[in-house]
Design an enzyme around this catalytic site. Structure first.
Site: not given
Ligand code: GLN
Length: 493
Positions: A80, A155, A179
């Protein structure tokens, strides 16, 4: 003959050991797959061909000399793009970090390299990992490999998509509120968030430091365990990493679930969850019962407030962590008359809308006069959630729920409605607040042919029982479907 890109890590590793193919051939297969899929998928932000071929050739030389380093030696893996990679651009999918080339490797990256893994490239994400669809990337969205009109989740959407199509054997992602698990569920693969502190965060660009964890995305539970084993363990560079030996999660996969007590989370099995997702979840739970587990319903009353608490704590921490991006040291700089103007312009132009929204929310929640009412209150809710989990684990070994309330949604569908987007993580956020491990395993398809994931949660450092149950879920589901973008009709035009 099967394309090498479709093998699991354990199959590929055996093939390398037996001399049936080389690490260079594995890498070529993965890059060939990327050539076919990337134009539509956009899972990668950077492919490091040169670095990858050098690593693959080094792995081939080691094997030829009898010095294989372990099961990941010569295996192509994606990273990532919020993990620092020495000499390779690391953008967090943000304009503000465009052109930033880290002078060091994140600990997880260094450990993968030591294990002999071949770093293929950097995968797309929501900017600074804030989002659930990968649409918040400053470099354009990643598509879902099962239906390119839909999102891959986020994400870590790029990581999930490339593993699903076979342009990497596995990937690392980060999980602050879901994410890793949510995109894994939406792309039909396995995604795992370890116990907070099991994996070093050194070199992960911080979003919300008390919640962030790095973990594996892979096509099988065993492969996820193999990748986790390579990166887990104490690191002097991360004061929050656990000093103990990591749990023996790699040895529990064949144990079955006879005699285990499994709790189904009542609050995550009703309103707000798609009926088809619920039906597949129930079927997976029934298979666990048939395999010898005792299944009970468990209440976690405070999880109803998890989303609200998360959207105060995560933005509060992000507003502090992202203060360092000011045009002075990293990436973008937009000149202005004074230093203050330069910083204001750099931040206004460098950050996207969602990141700015979070910084504003977080700064507000931490401001004098509101601190107790918002941030302080959210921390109290976090304690209640931890207590709910602790009470539940006095009576059950693991908890299960859907991973995501729906299957993959259409691009744009939730883009203009932050609350609808935030709701995508309603099932995954509680484990981050508790600091506990959780995994998503594919269990079936909905009537549109889109994958559904089951979430399994365990107490802190309970990775052994977590993987034990995950392996049984995988065996029971027999999930063998492949995404449209990786199928032979796309492969051979
Ligand atoms: N969707 C959640 C957020 O936007 C989790 C994102 C993540 O786990 N990095 O904060």
């Amino acid at each position: 003959m099967t394309d090498l890109a479709d093998l699991t890590i354990s199959e590929a590793s055996r093939g390398l050991d037996d001399g049936r193919f080389s690490a260079r051939e594995l890498l070529e297969a993965v890059l060939r797959r990327a050539t076919v899929t990337e134009a539509q998928l956009h899972g990668y932000l950077t492919i490091d061909r040169e670095g990858a071929f050098a690593a693959a050739d080094a792995a081939d030389r080691r094997r030829a000399a009898g010095g294989r380093r372990g099961p990941l030696d010569g295996i192509p893996i994606a990273l990532k793009d919020n993990l620092c990679t020495r000499g390779v651009e690391t953008t967090c999918a943000s304009q503000i970090l465009a052109g930033y080339v880290p002078p060091y490797d994140a600990t997880v990256v260094a450990r993968l390299r030591e294990a002999g893994a071949v770093a293929v490239g950097k995968t797309n994400l929501d900017e600074f990992a804030m989002g659930s669809s990968t649409e918040n990337s400053a470099y354009g969205p990643t598509r879902n490999p099962w239906d390119p009109e839909r999102v891959p989740g986020g994400s870590s959407g790029g990581s999930a998509a490339v593993v699903a199509v076979g342009s990497a054997f596995a990937a690392l992602g980060s999980d602050t509120g879901g994410s890793i698990r949510q995109p894994a569920a939406l792309c039909g693969i396995v995604g795992m968030k370890p116990t907070y502190g099991l994996v070093s965060r050194y070199g992960l660009v911080a979003f919300a430091s008390s919640l962030d964890q790095i973990g594996p995305l892979a096509r099988t539970v065993e492969d996820a365990a193999t990748v986790l084993a390579a990166v887990a363990g104490w690191d002097p560079h991360d004061a929050t990493s656990h000093p103990e030996e990591p749990p023996a999660f790699h040895r529990s996969l064949e144990r079955g679930v006879e005699g285990l007590r499994i709790g189904v989370v009542a609050e995550l099995m009703g309103a707000g969850i798609d009926p088809e997702v619920l039906a597949e979840t129930r079927a997976a739970v029934d298979r666990l019962a048939a395999a010898g587990a005792e299944v009970v319903e468990v209440g976690l009353p405070s999880v109803d407030y998890a989303l609200s608490a998360y959207y105060l704590i995560a933005p509060a921490e992000c507003s502090s962590n992202l203060a360092r991006f000011d045009g002075v040291r990293y990436g973008l700089r937009v000149e202005g008359g004074t230093a203050e103007e330069m910083m204001a312009r750099t931040r206004a132009e460098g950050f996207g809308a969602e990141v700015i929204r979070r910084i504003l929310l977080g700064t507000y929640a931490l401001s004098a006069g509101y601190y107790e009412a918002f941030y302080g209150q959210a921390q109290k809710v976090r304690t209640l959630i931890r207590r709910d989990f602790a009470a539940a684990y006095e009576t059950v070994d693991v908890l299960v729920s859907p991973t995501s309330p729906t299957t993959a949604f259409r691009l744009g569908e939730r883009a203009s409605d932050p609350l609808a987007m935030y709701y995508s993580d309603v099932c995954t956020i509680p484990s981050n607040l508790a600091g506990d491990p959780a995994i998503s395993v594919p269990i079936g398809l909905d009537s549109r042919g889109l994958p559904i994931g089951l979430q399994i949660m365990a107490p802190a450092l309970g990775e052994e029982v977590l993987f034990q149950v995950a392996a049984e879920v995988e065996r029971g589901a027999g999930f063998a479907a492949r995404p449209r973008l990786a199928s032979s009709e796309v492969m051979e035009p």
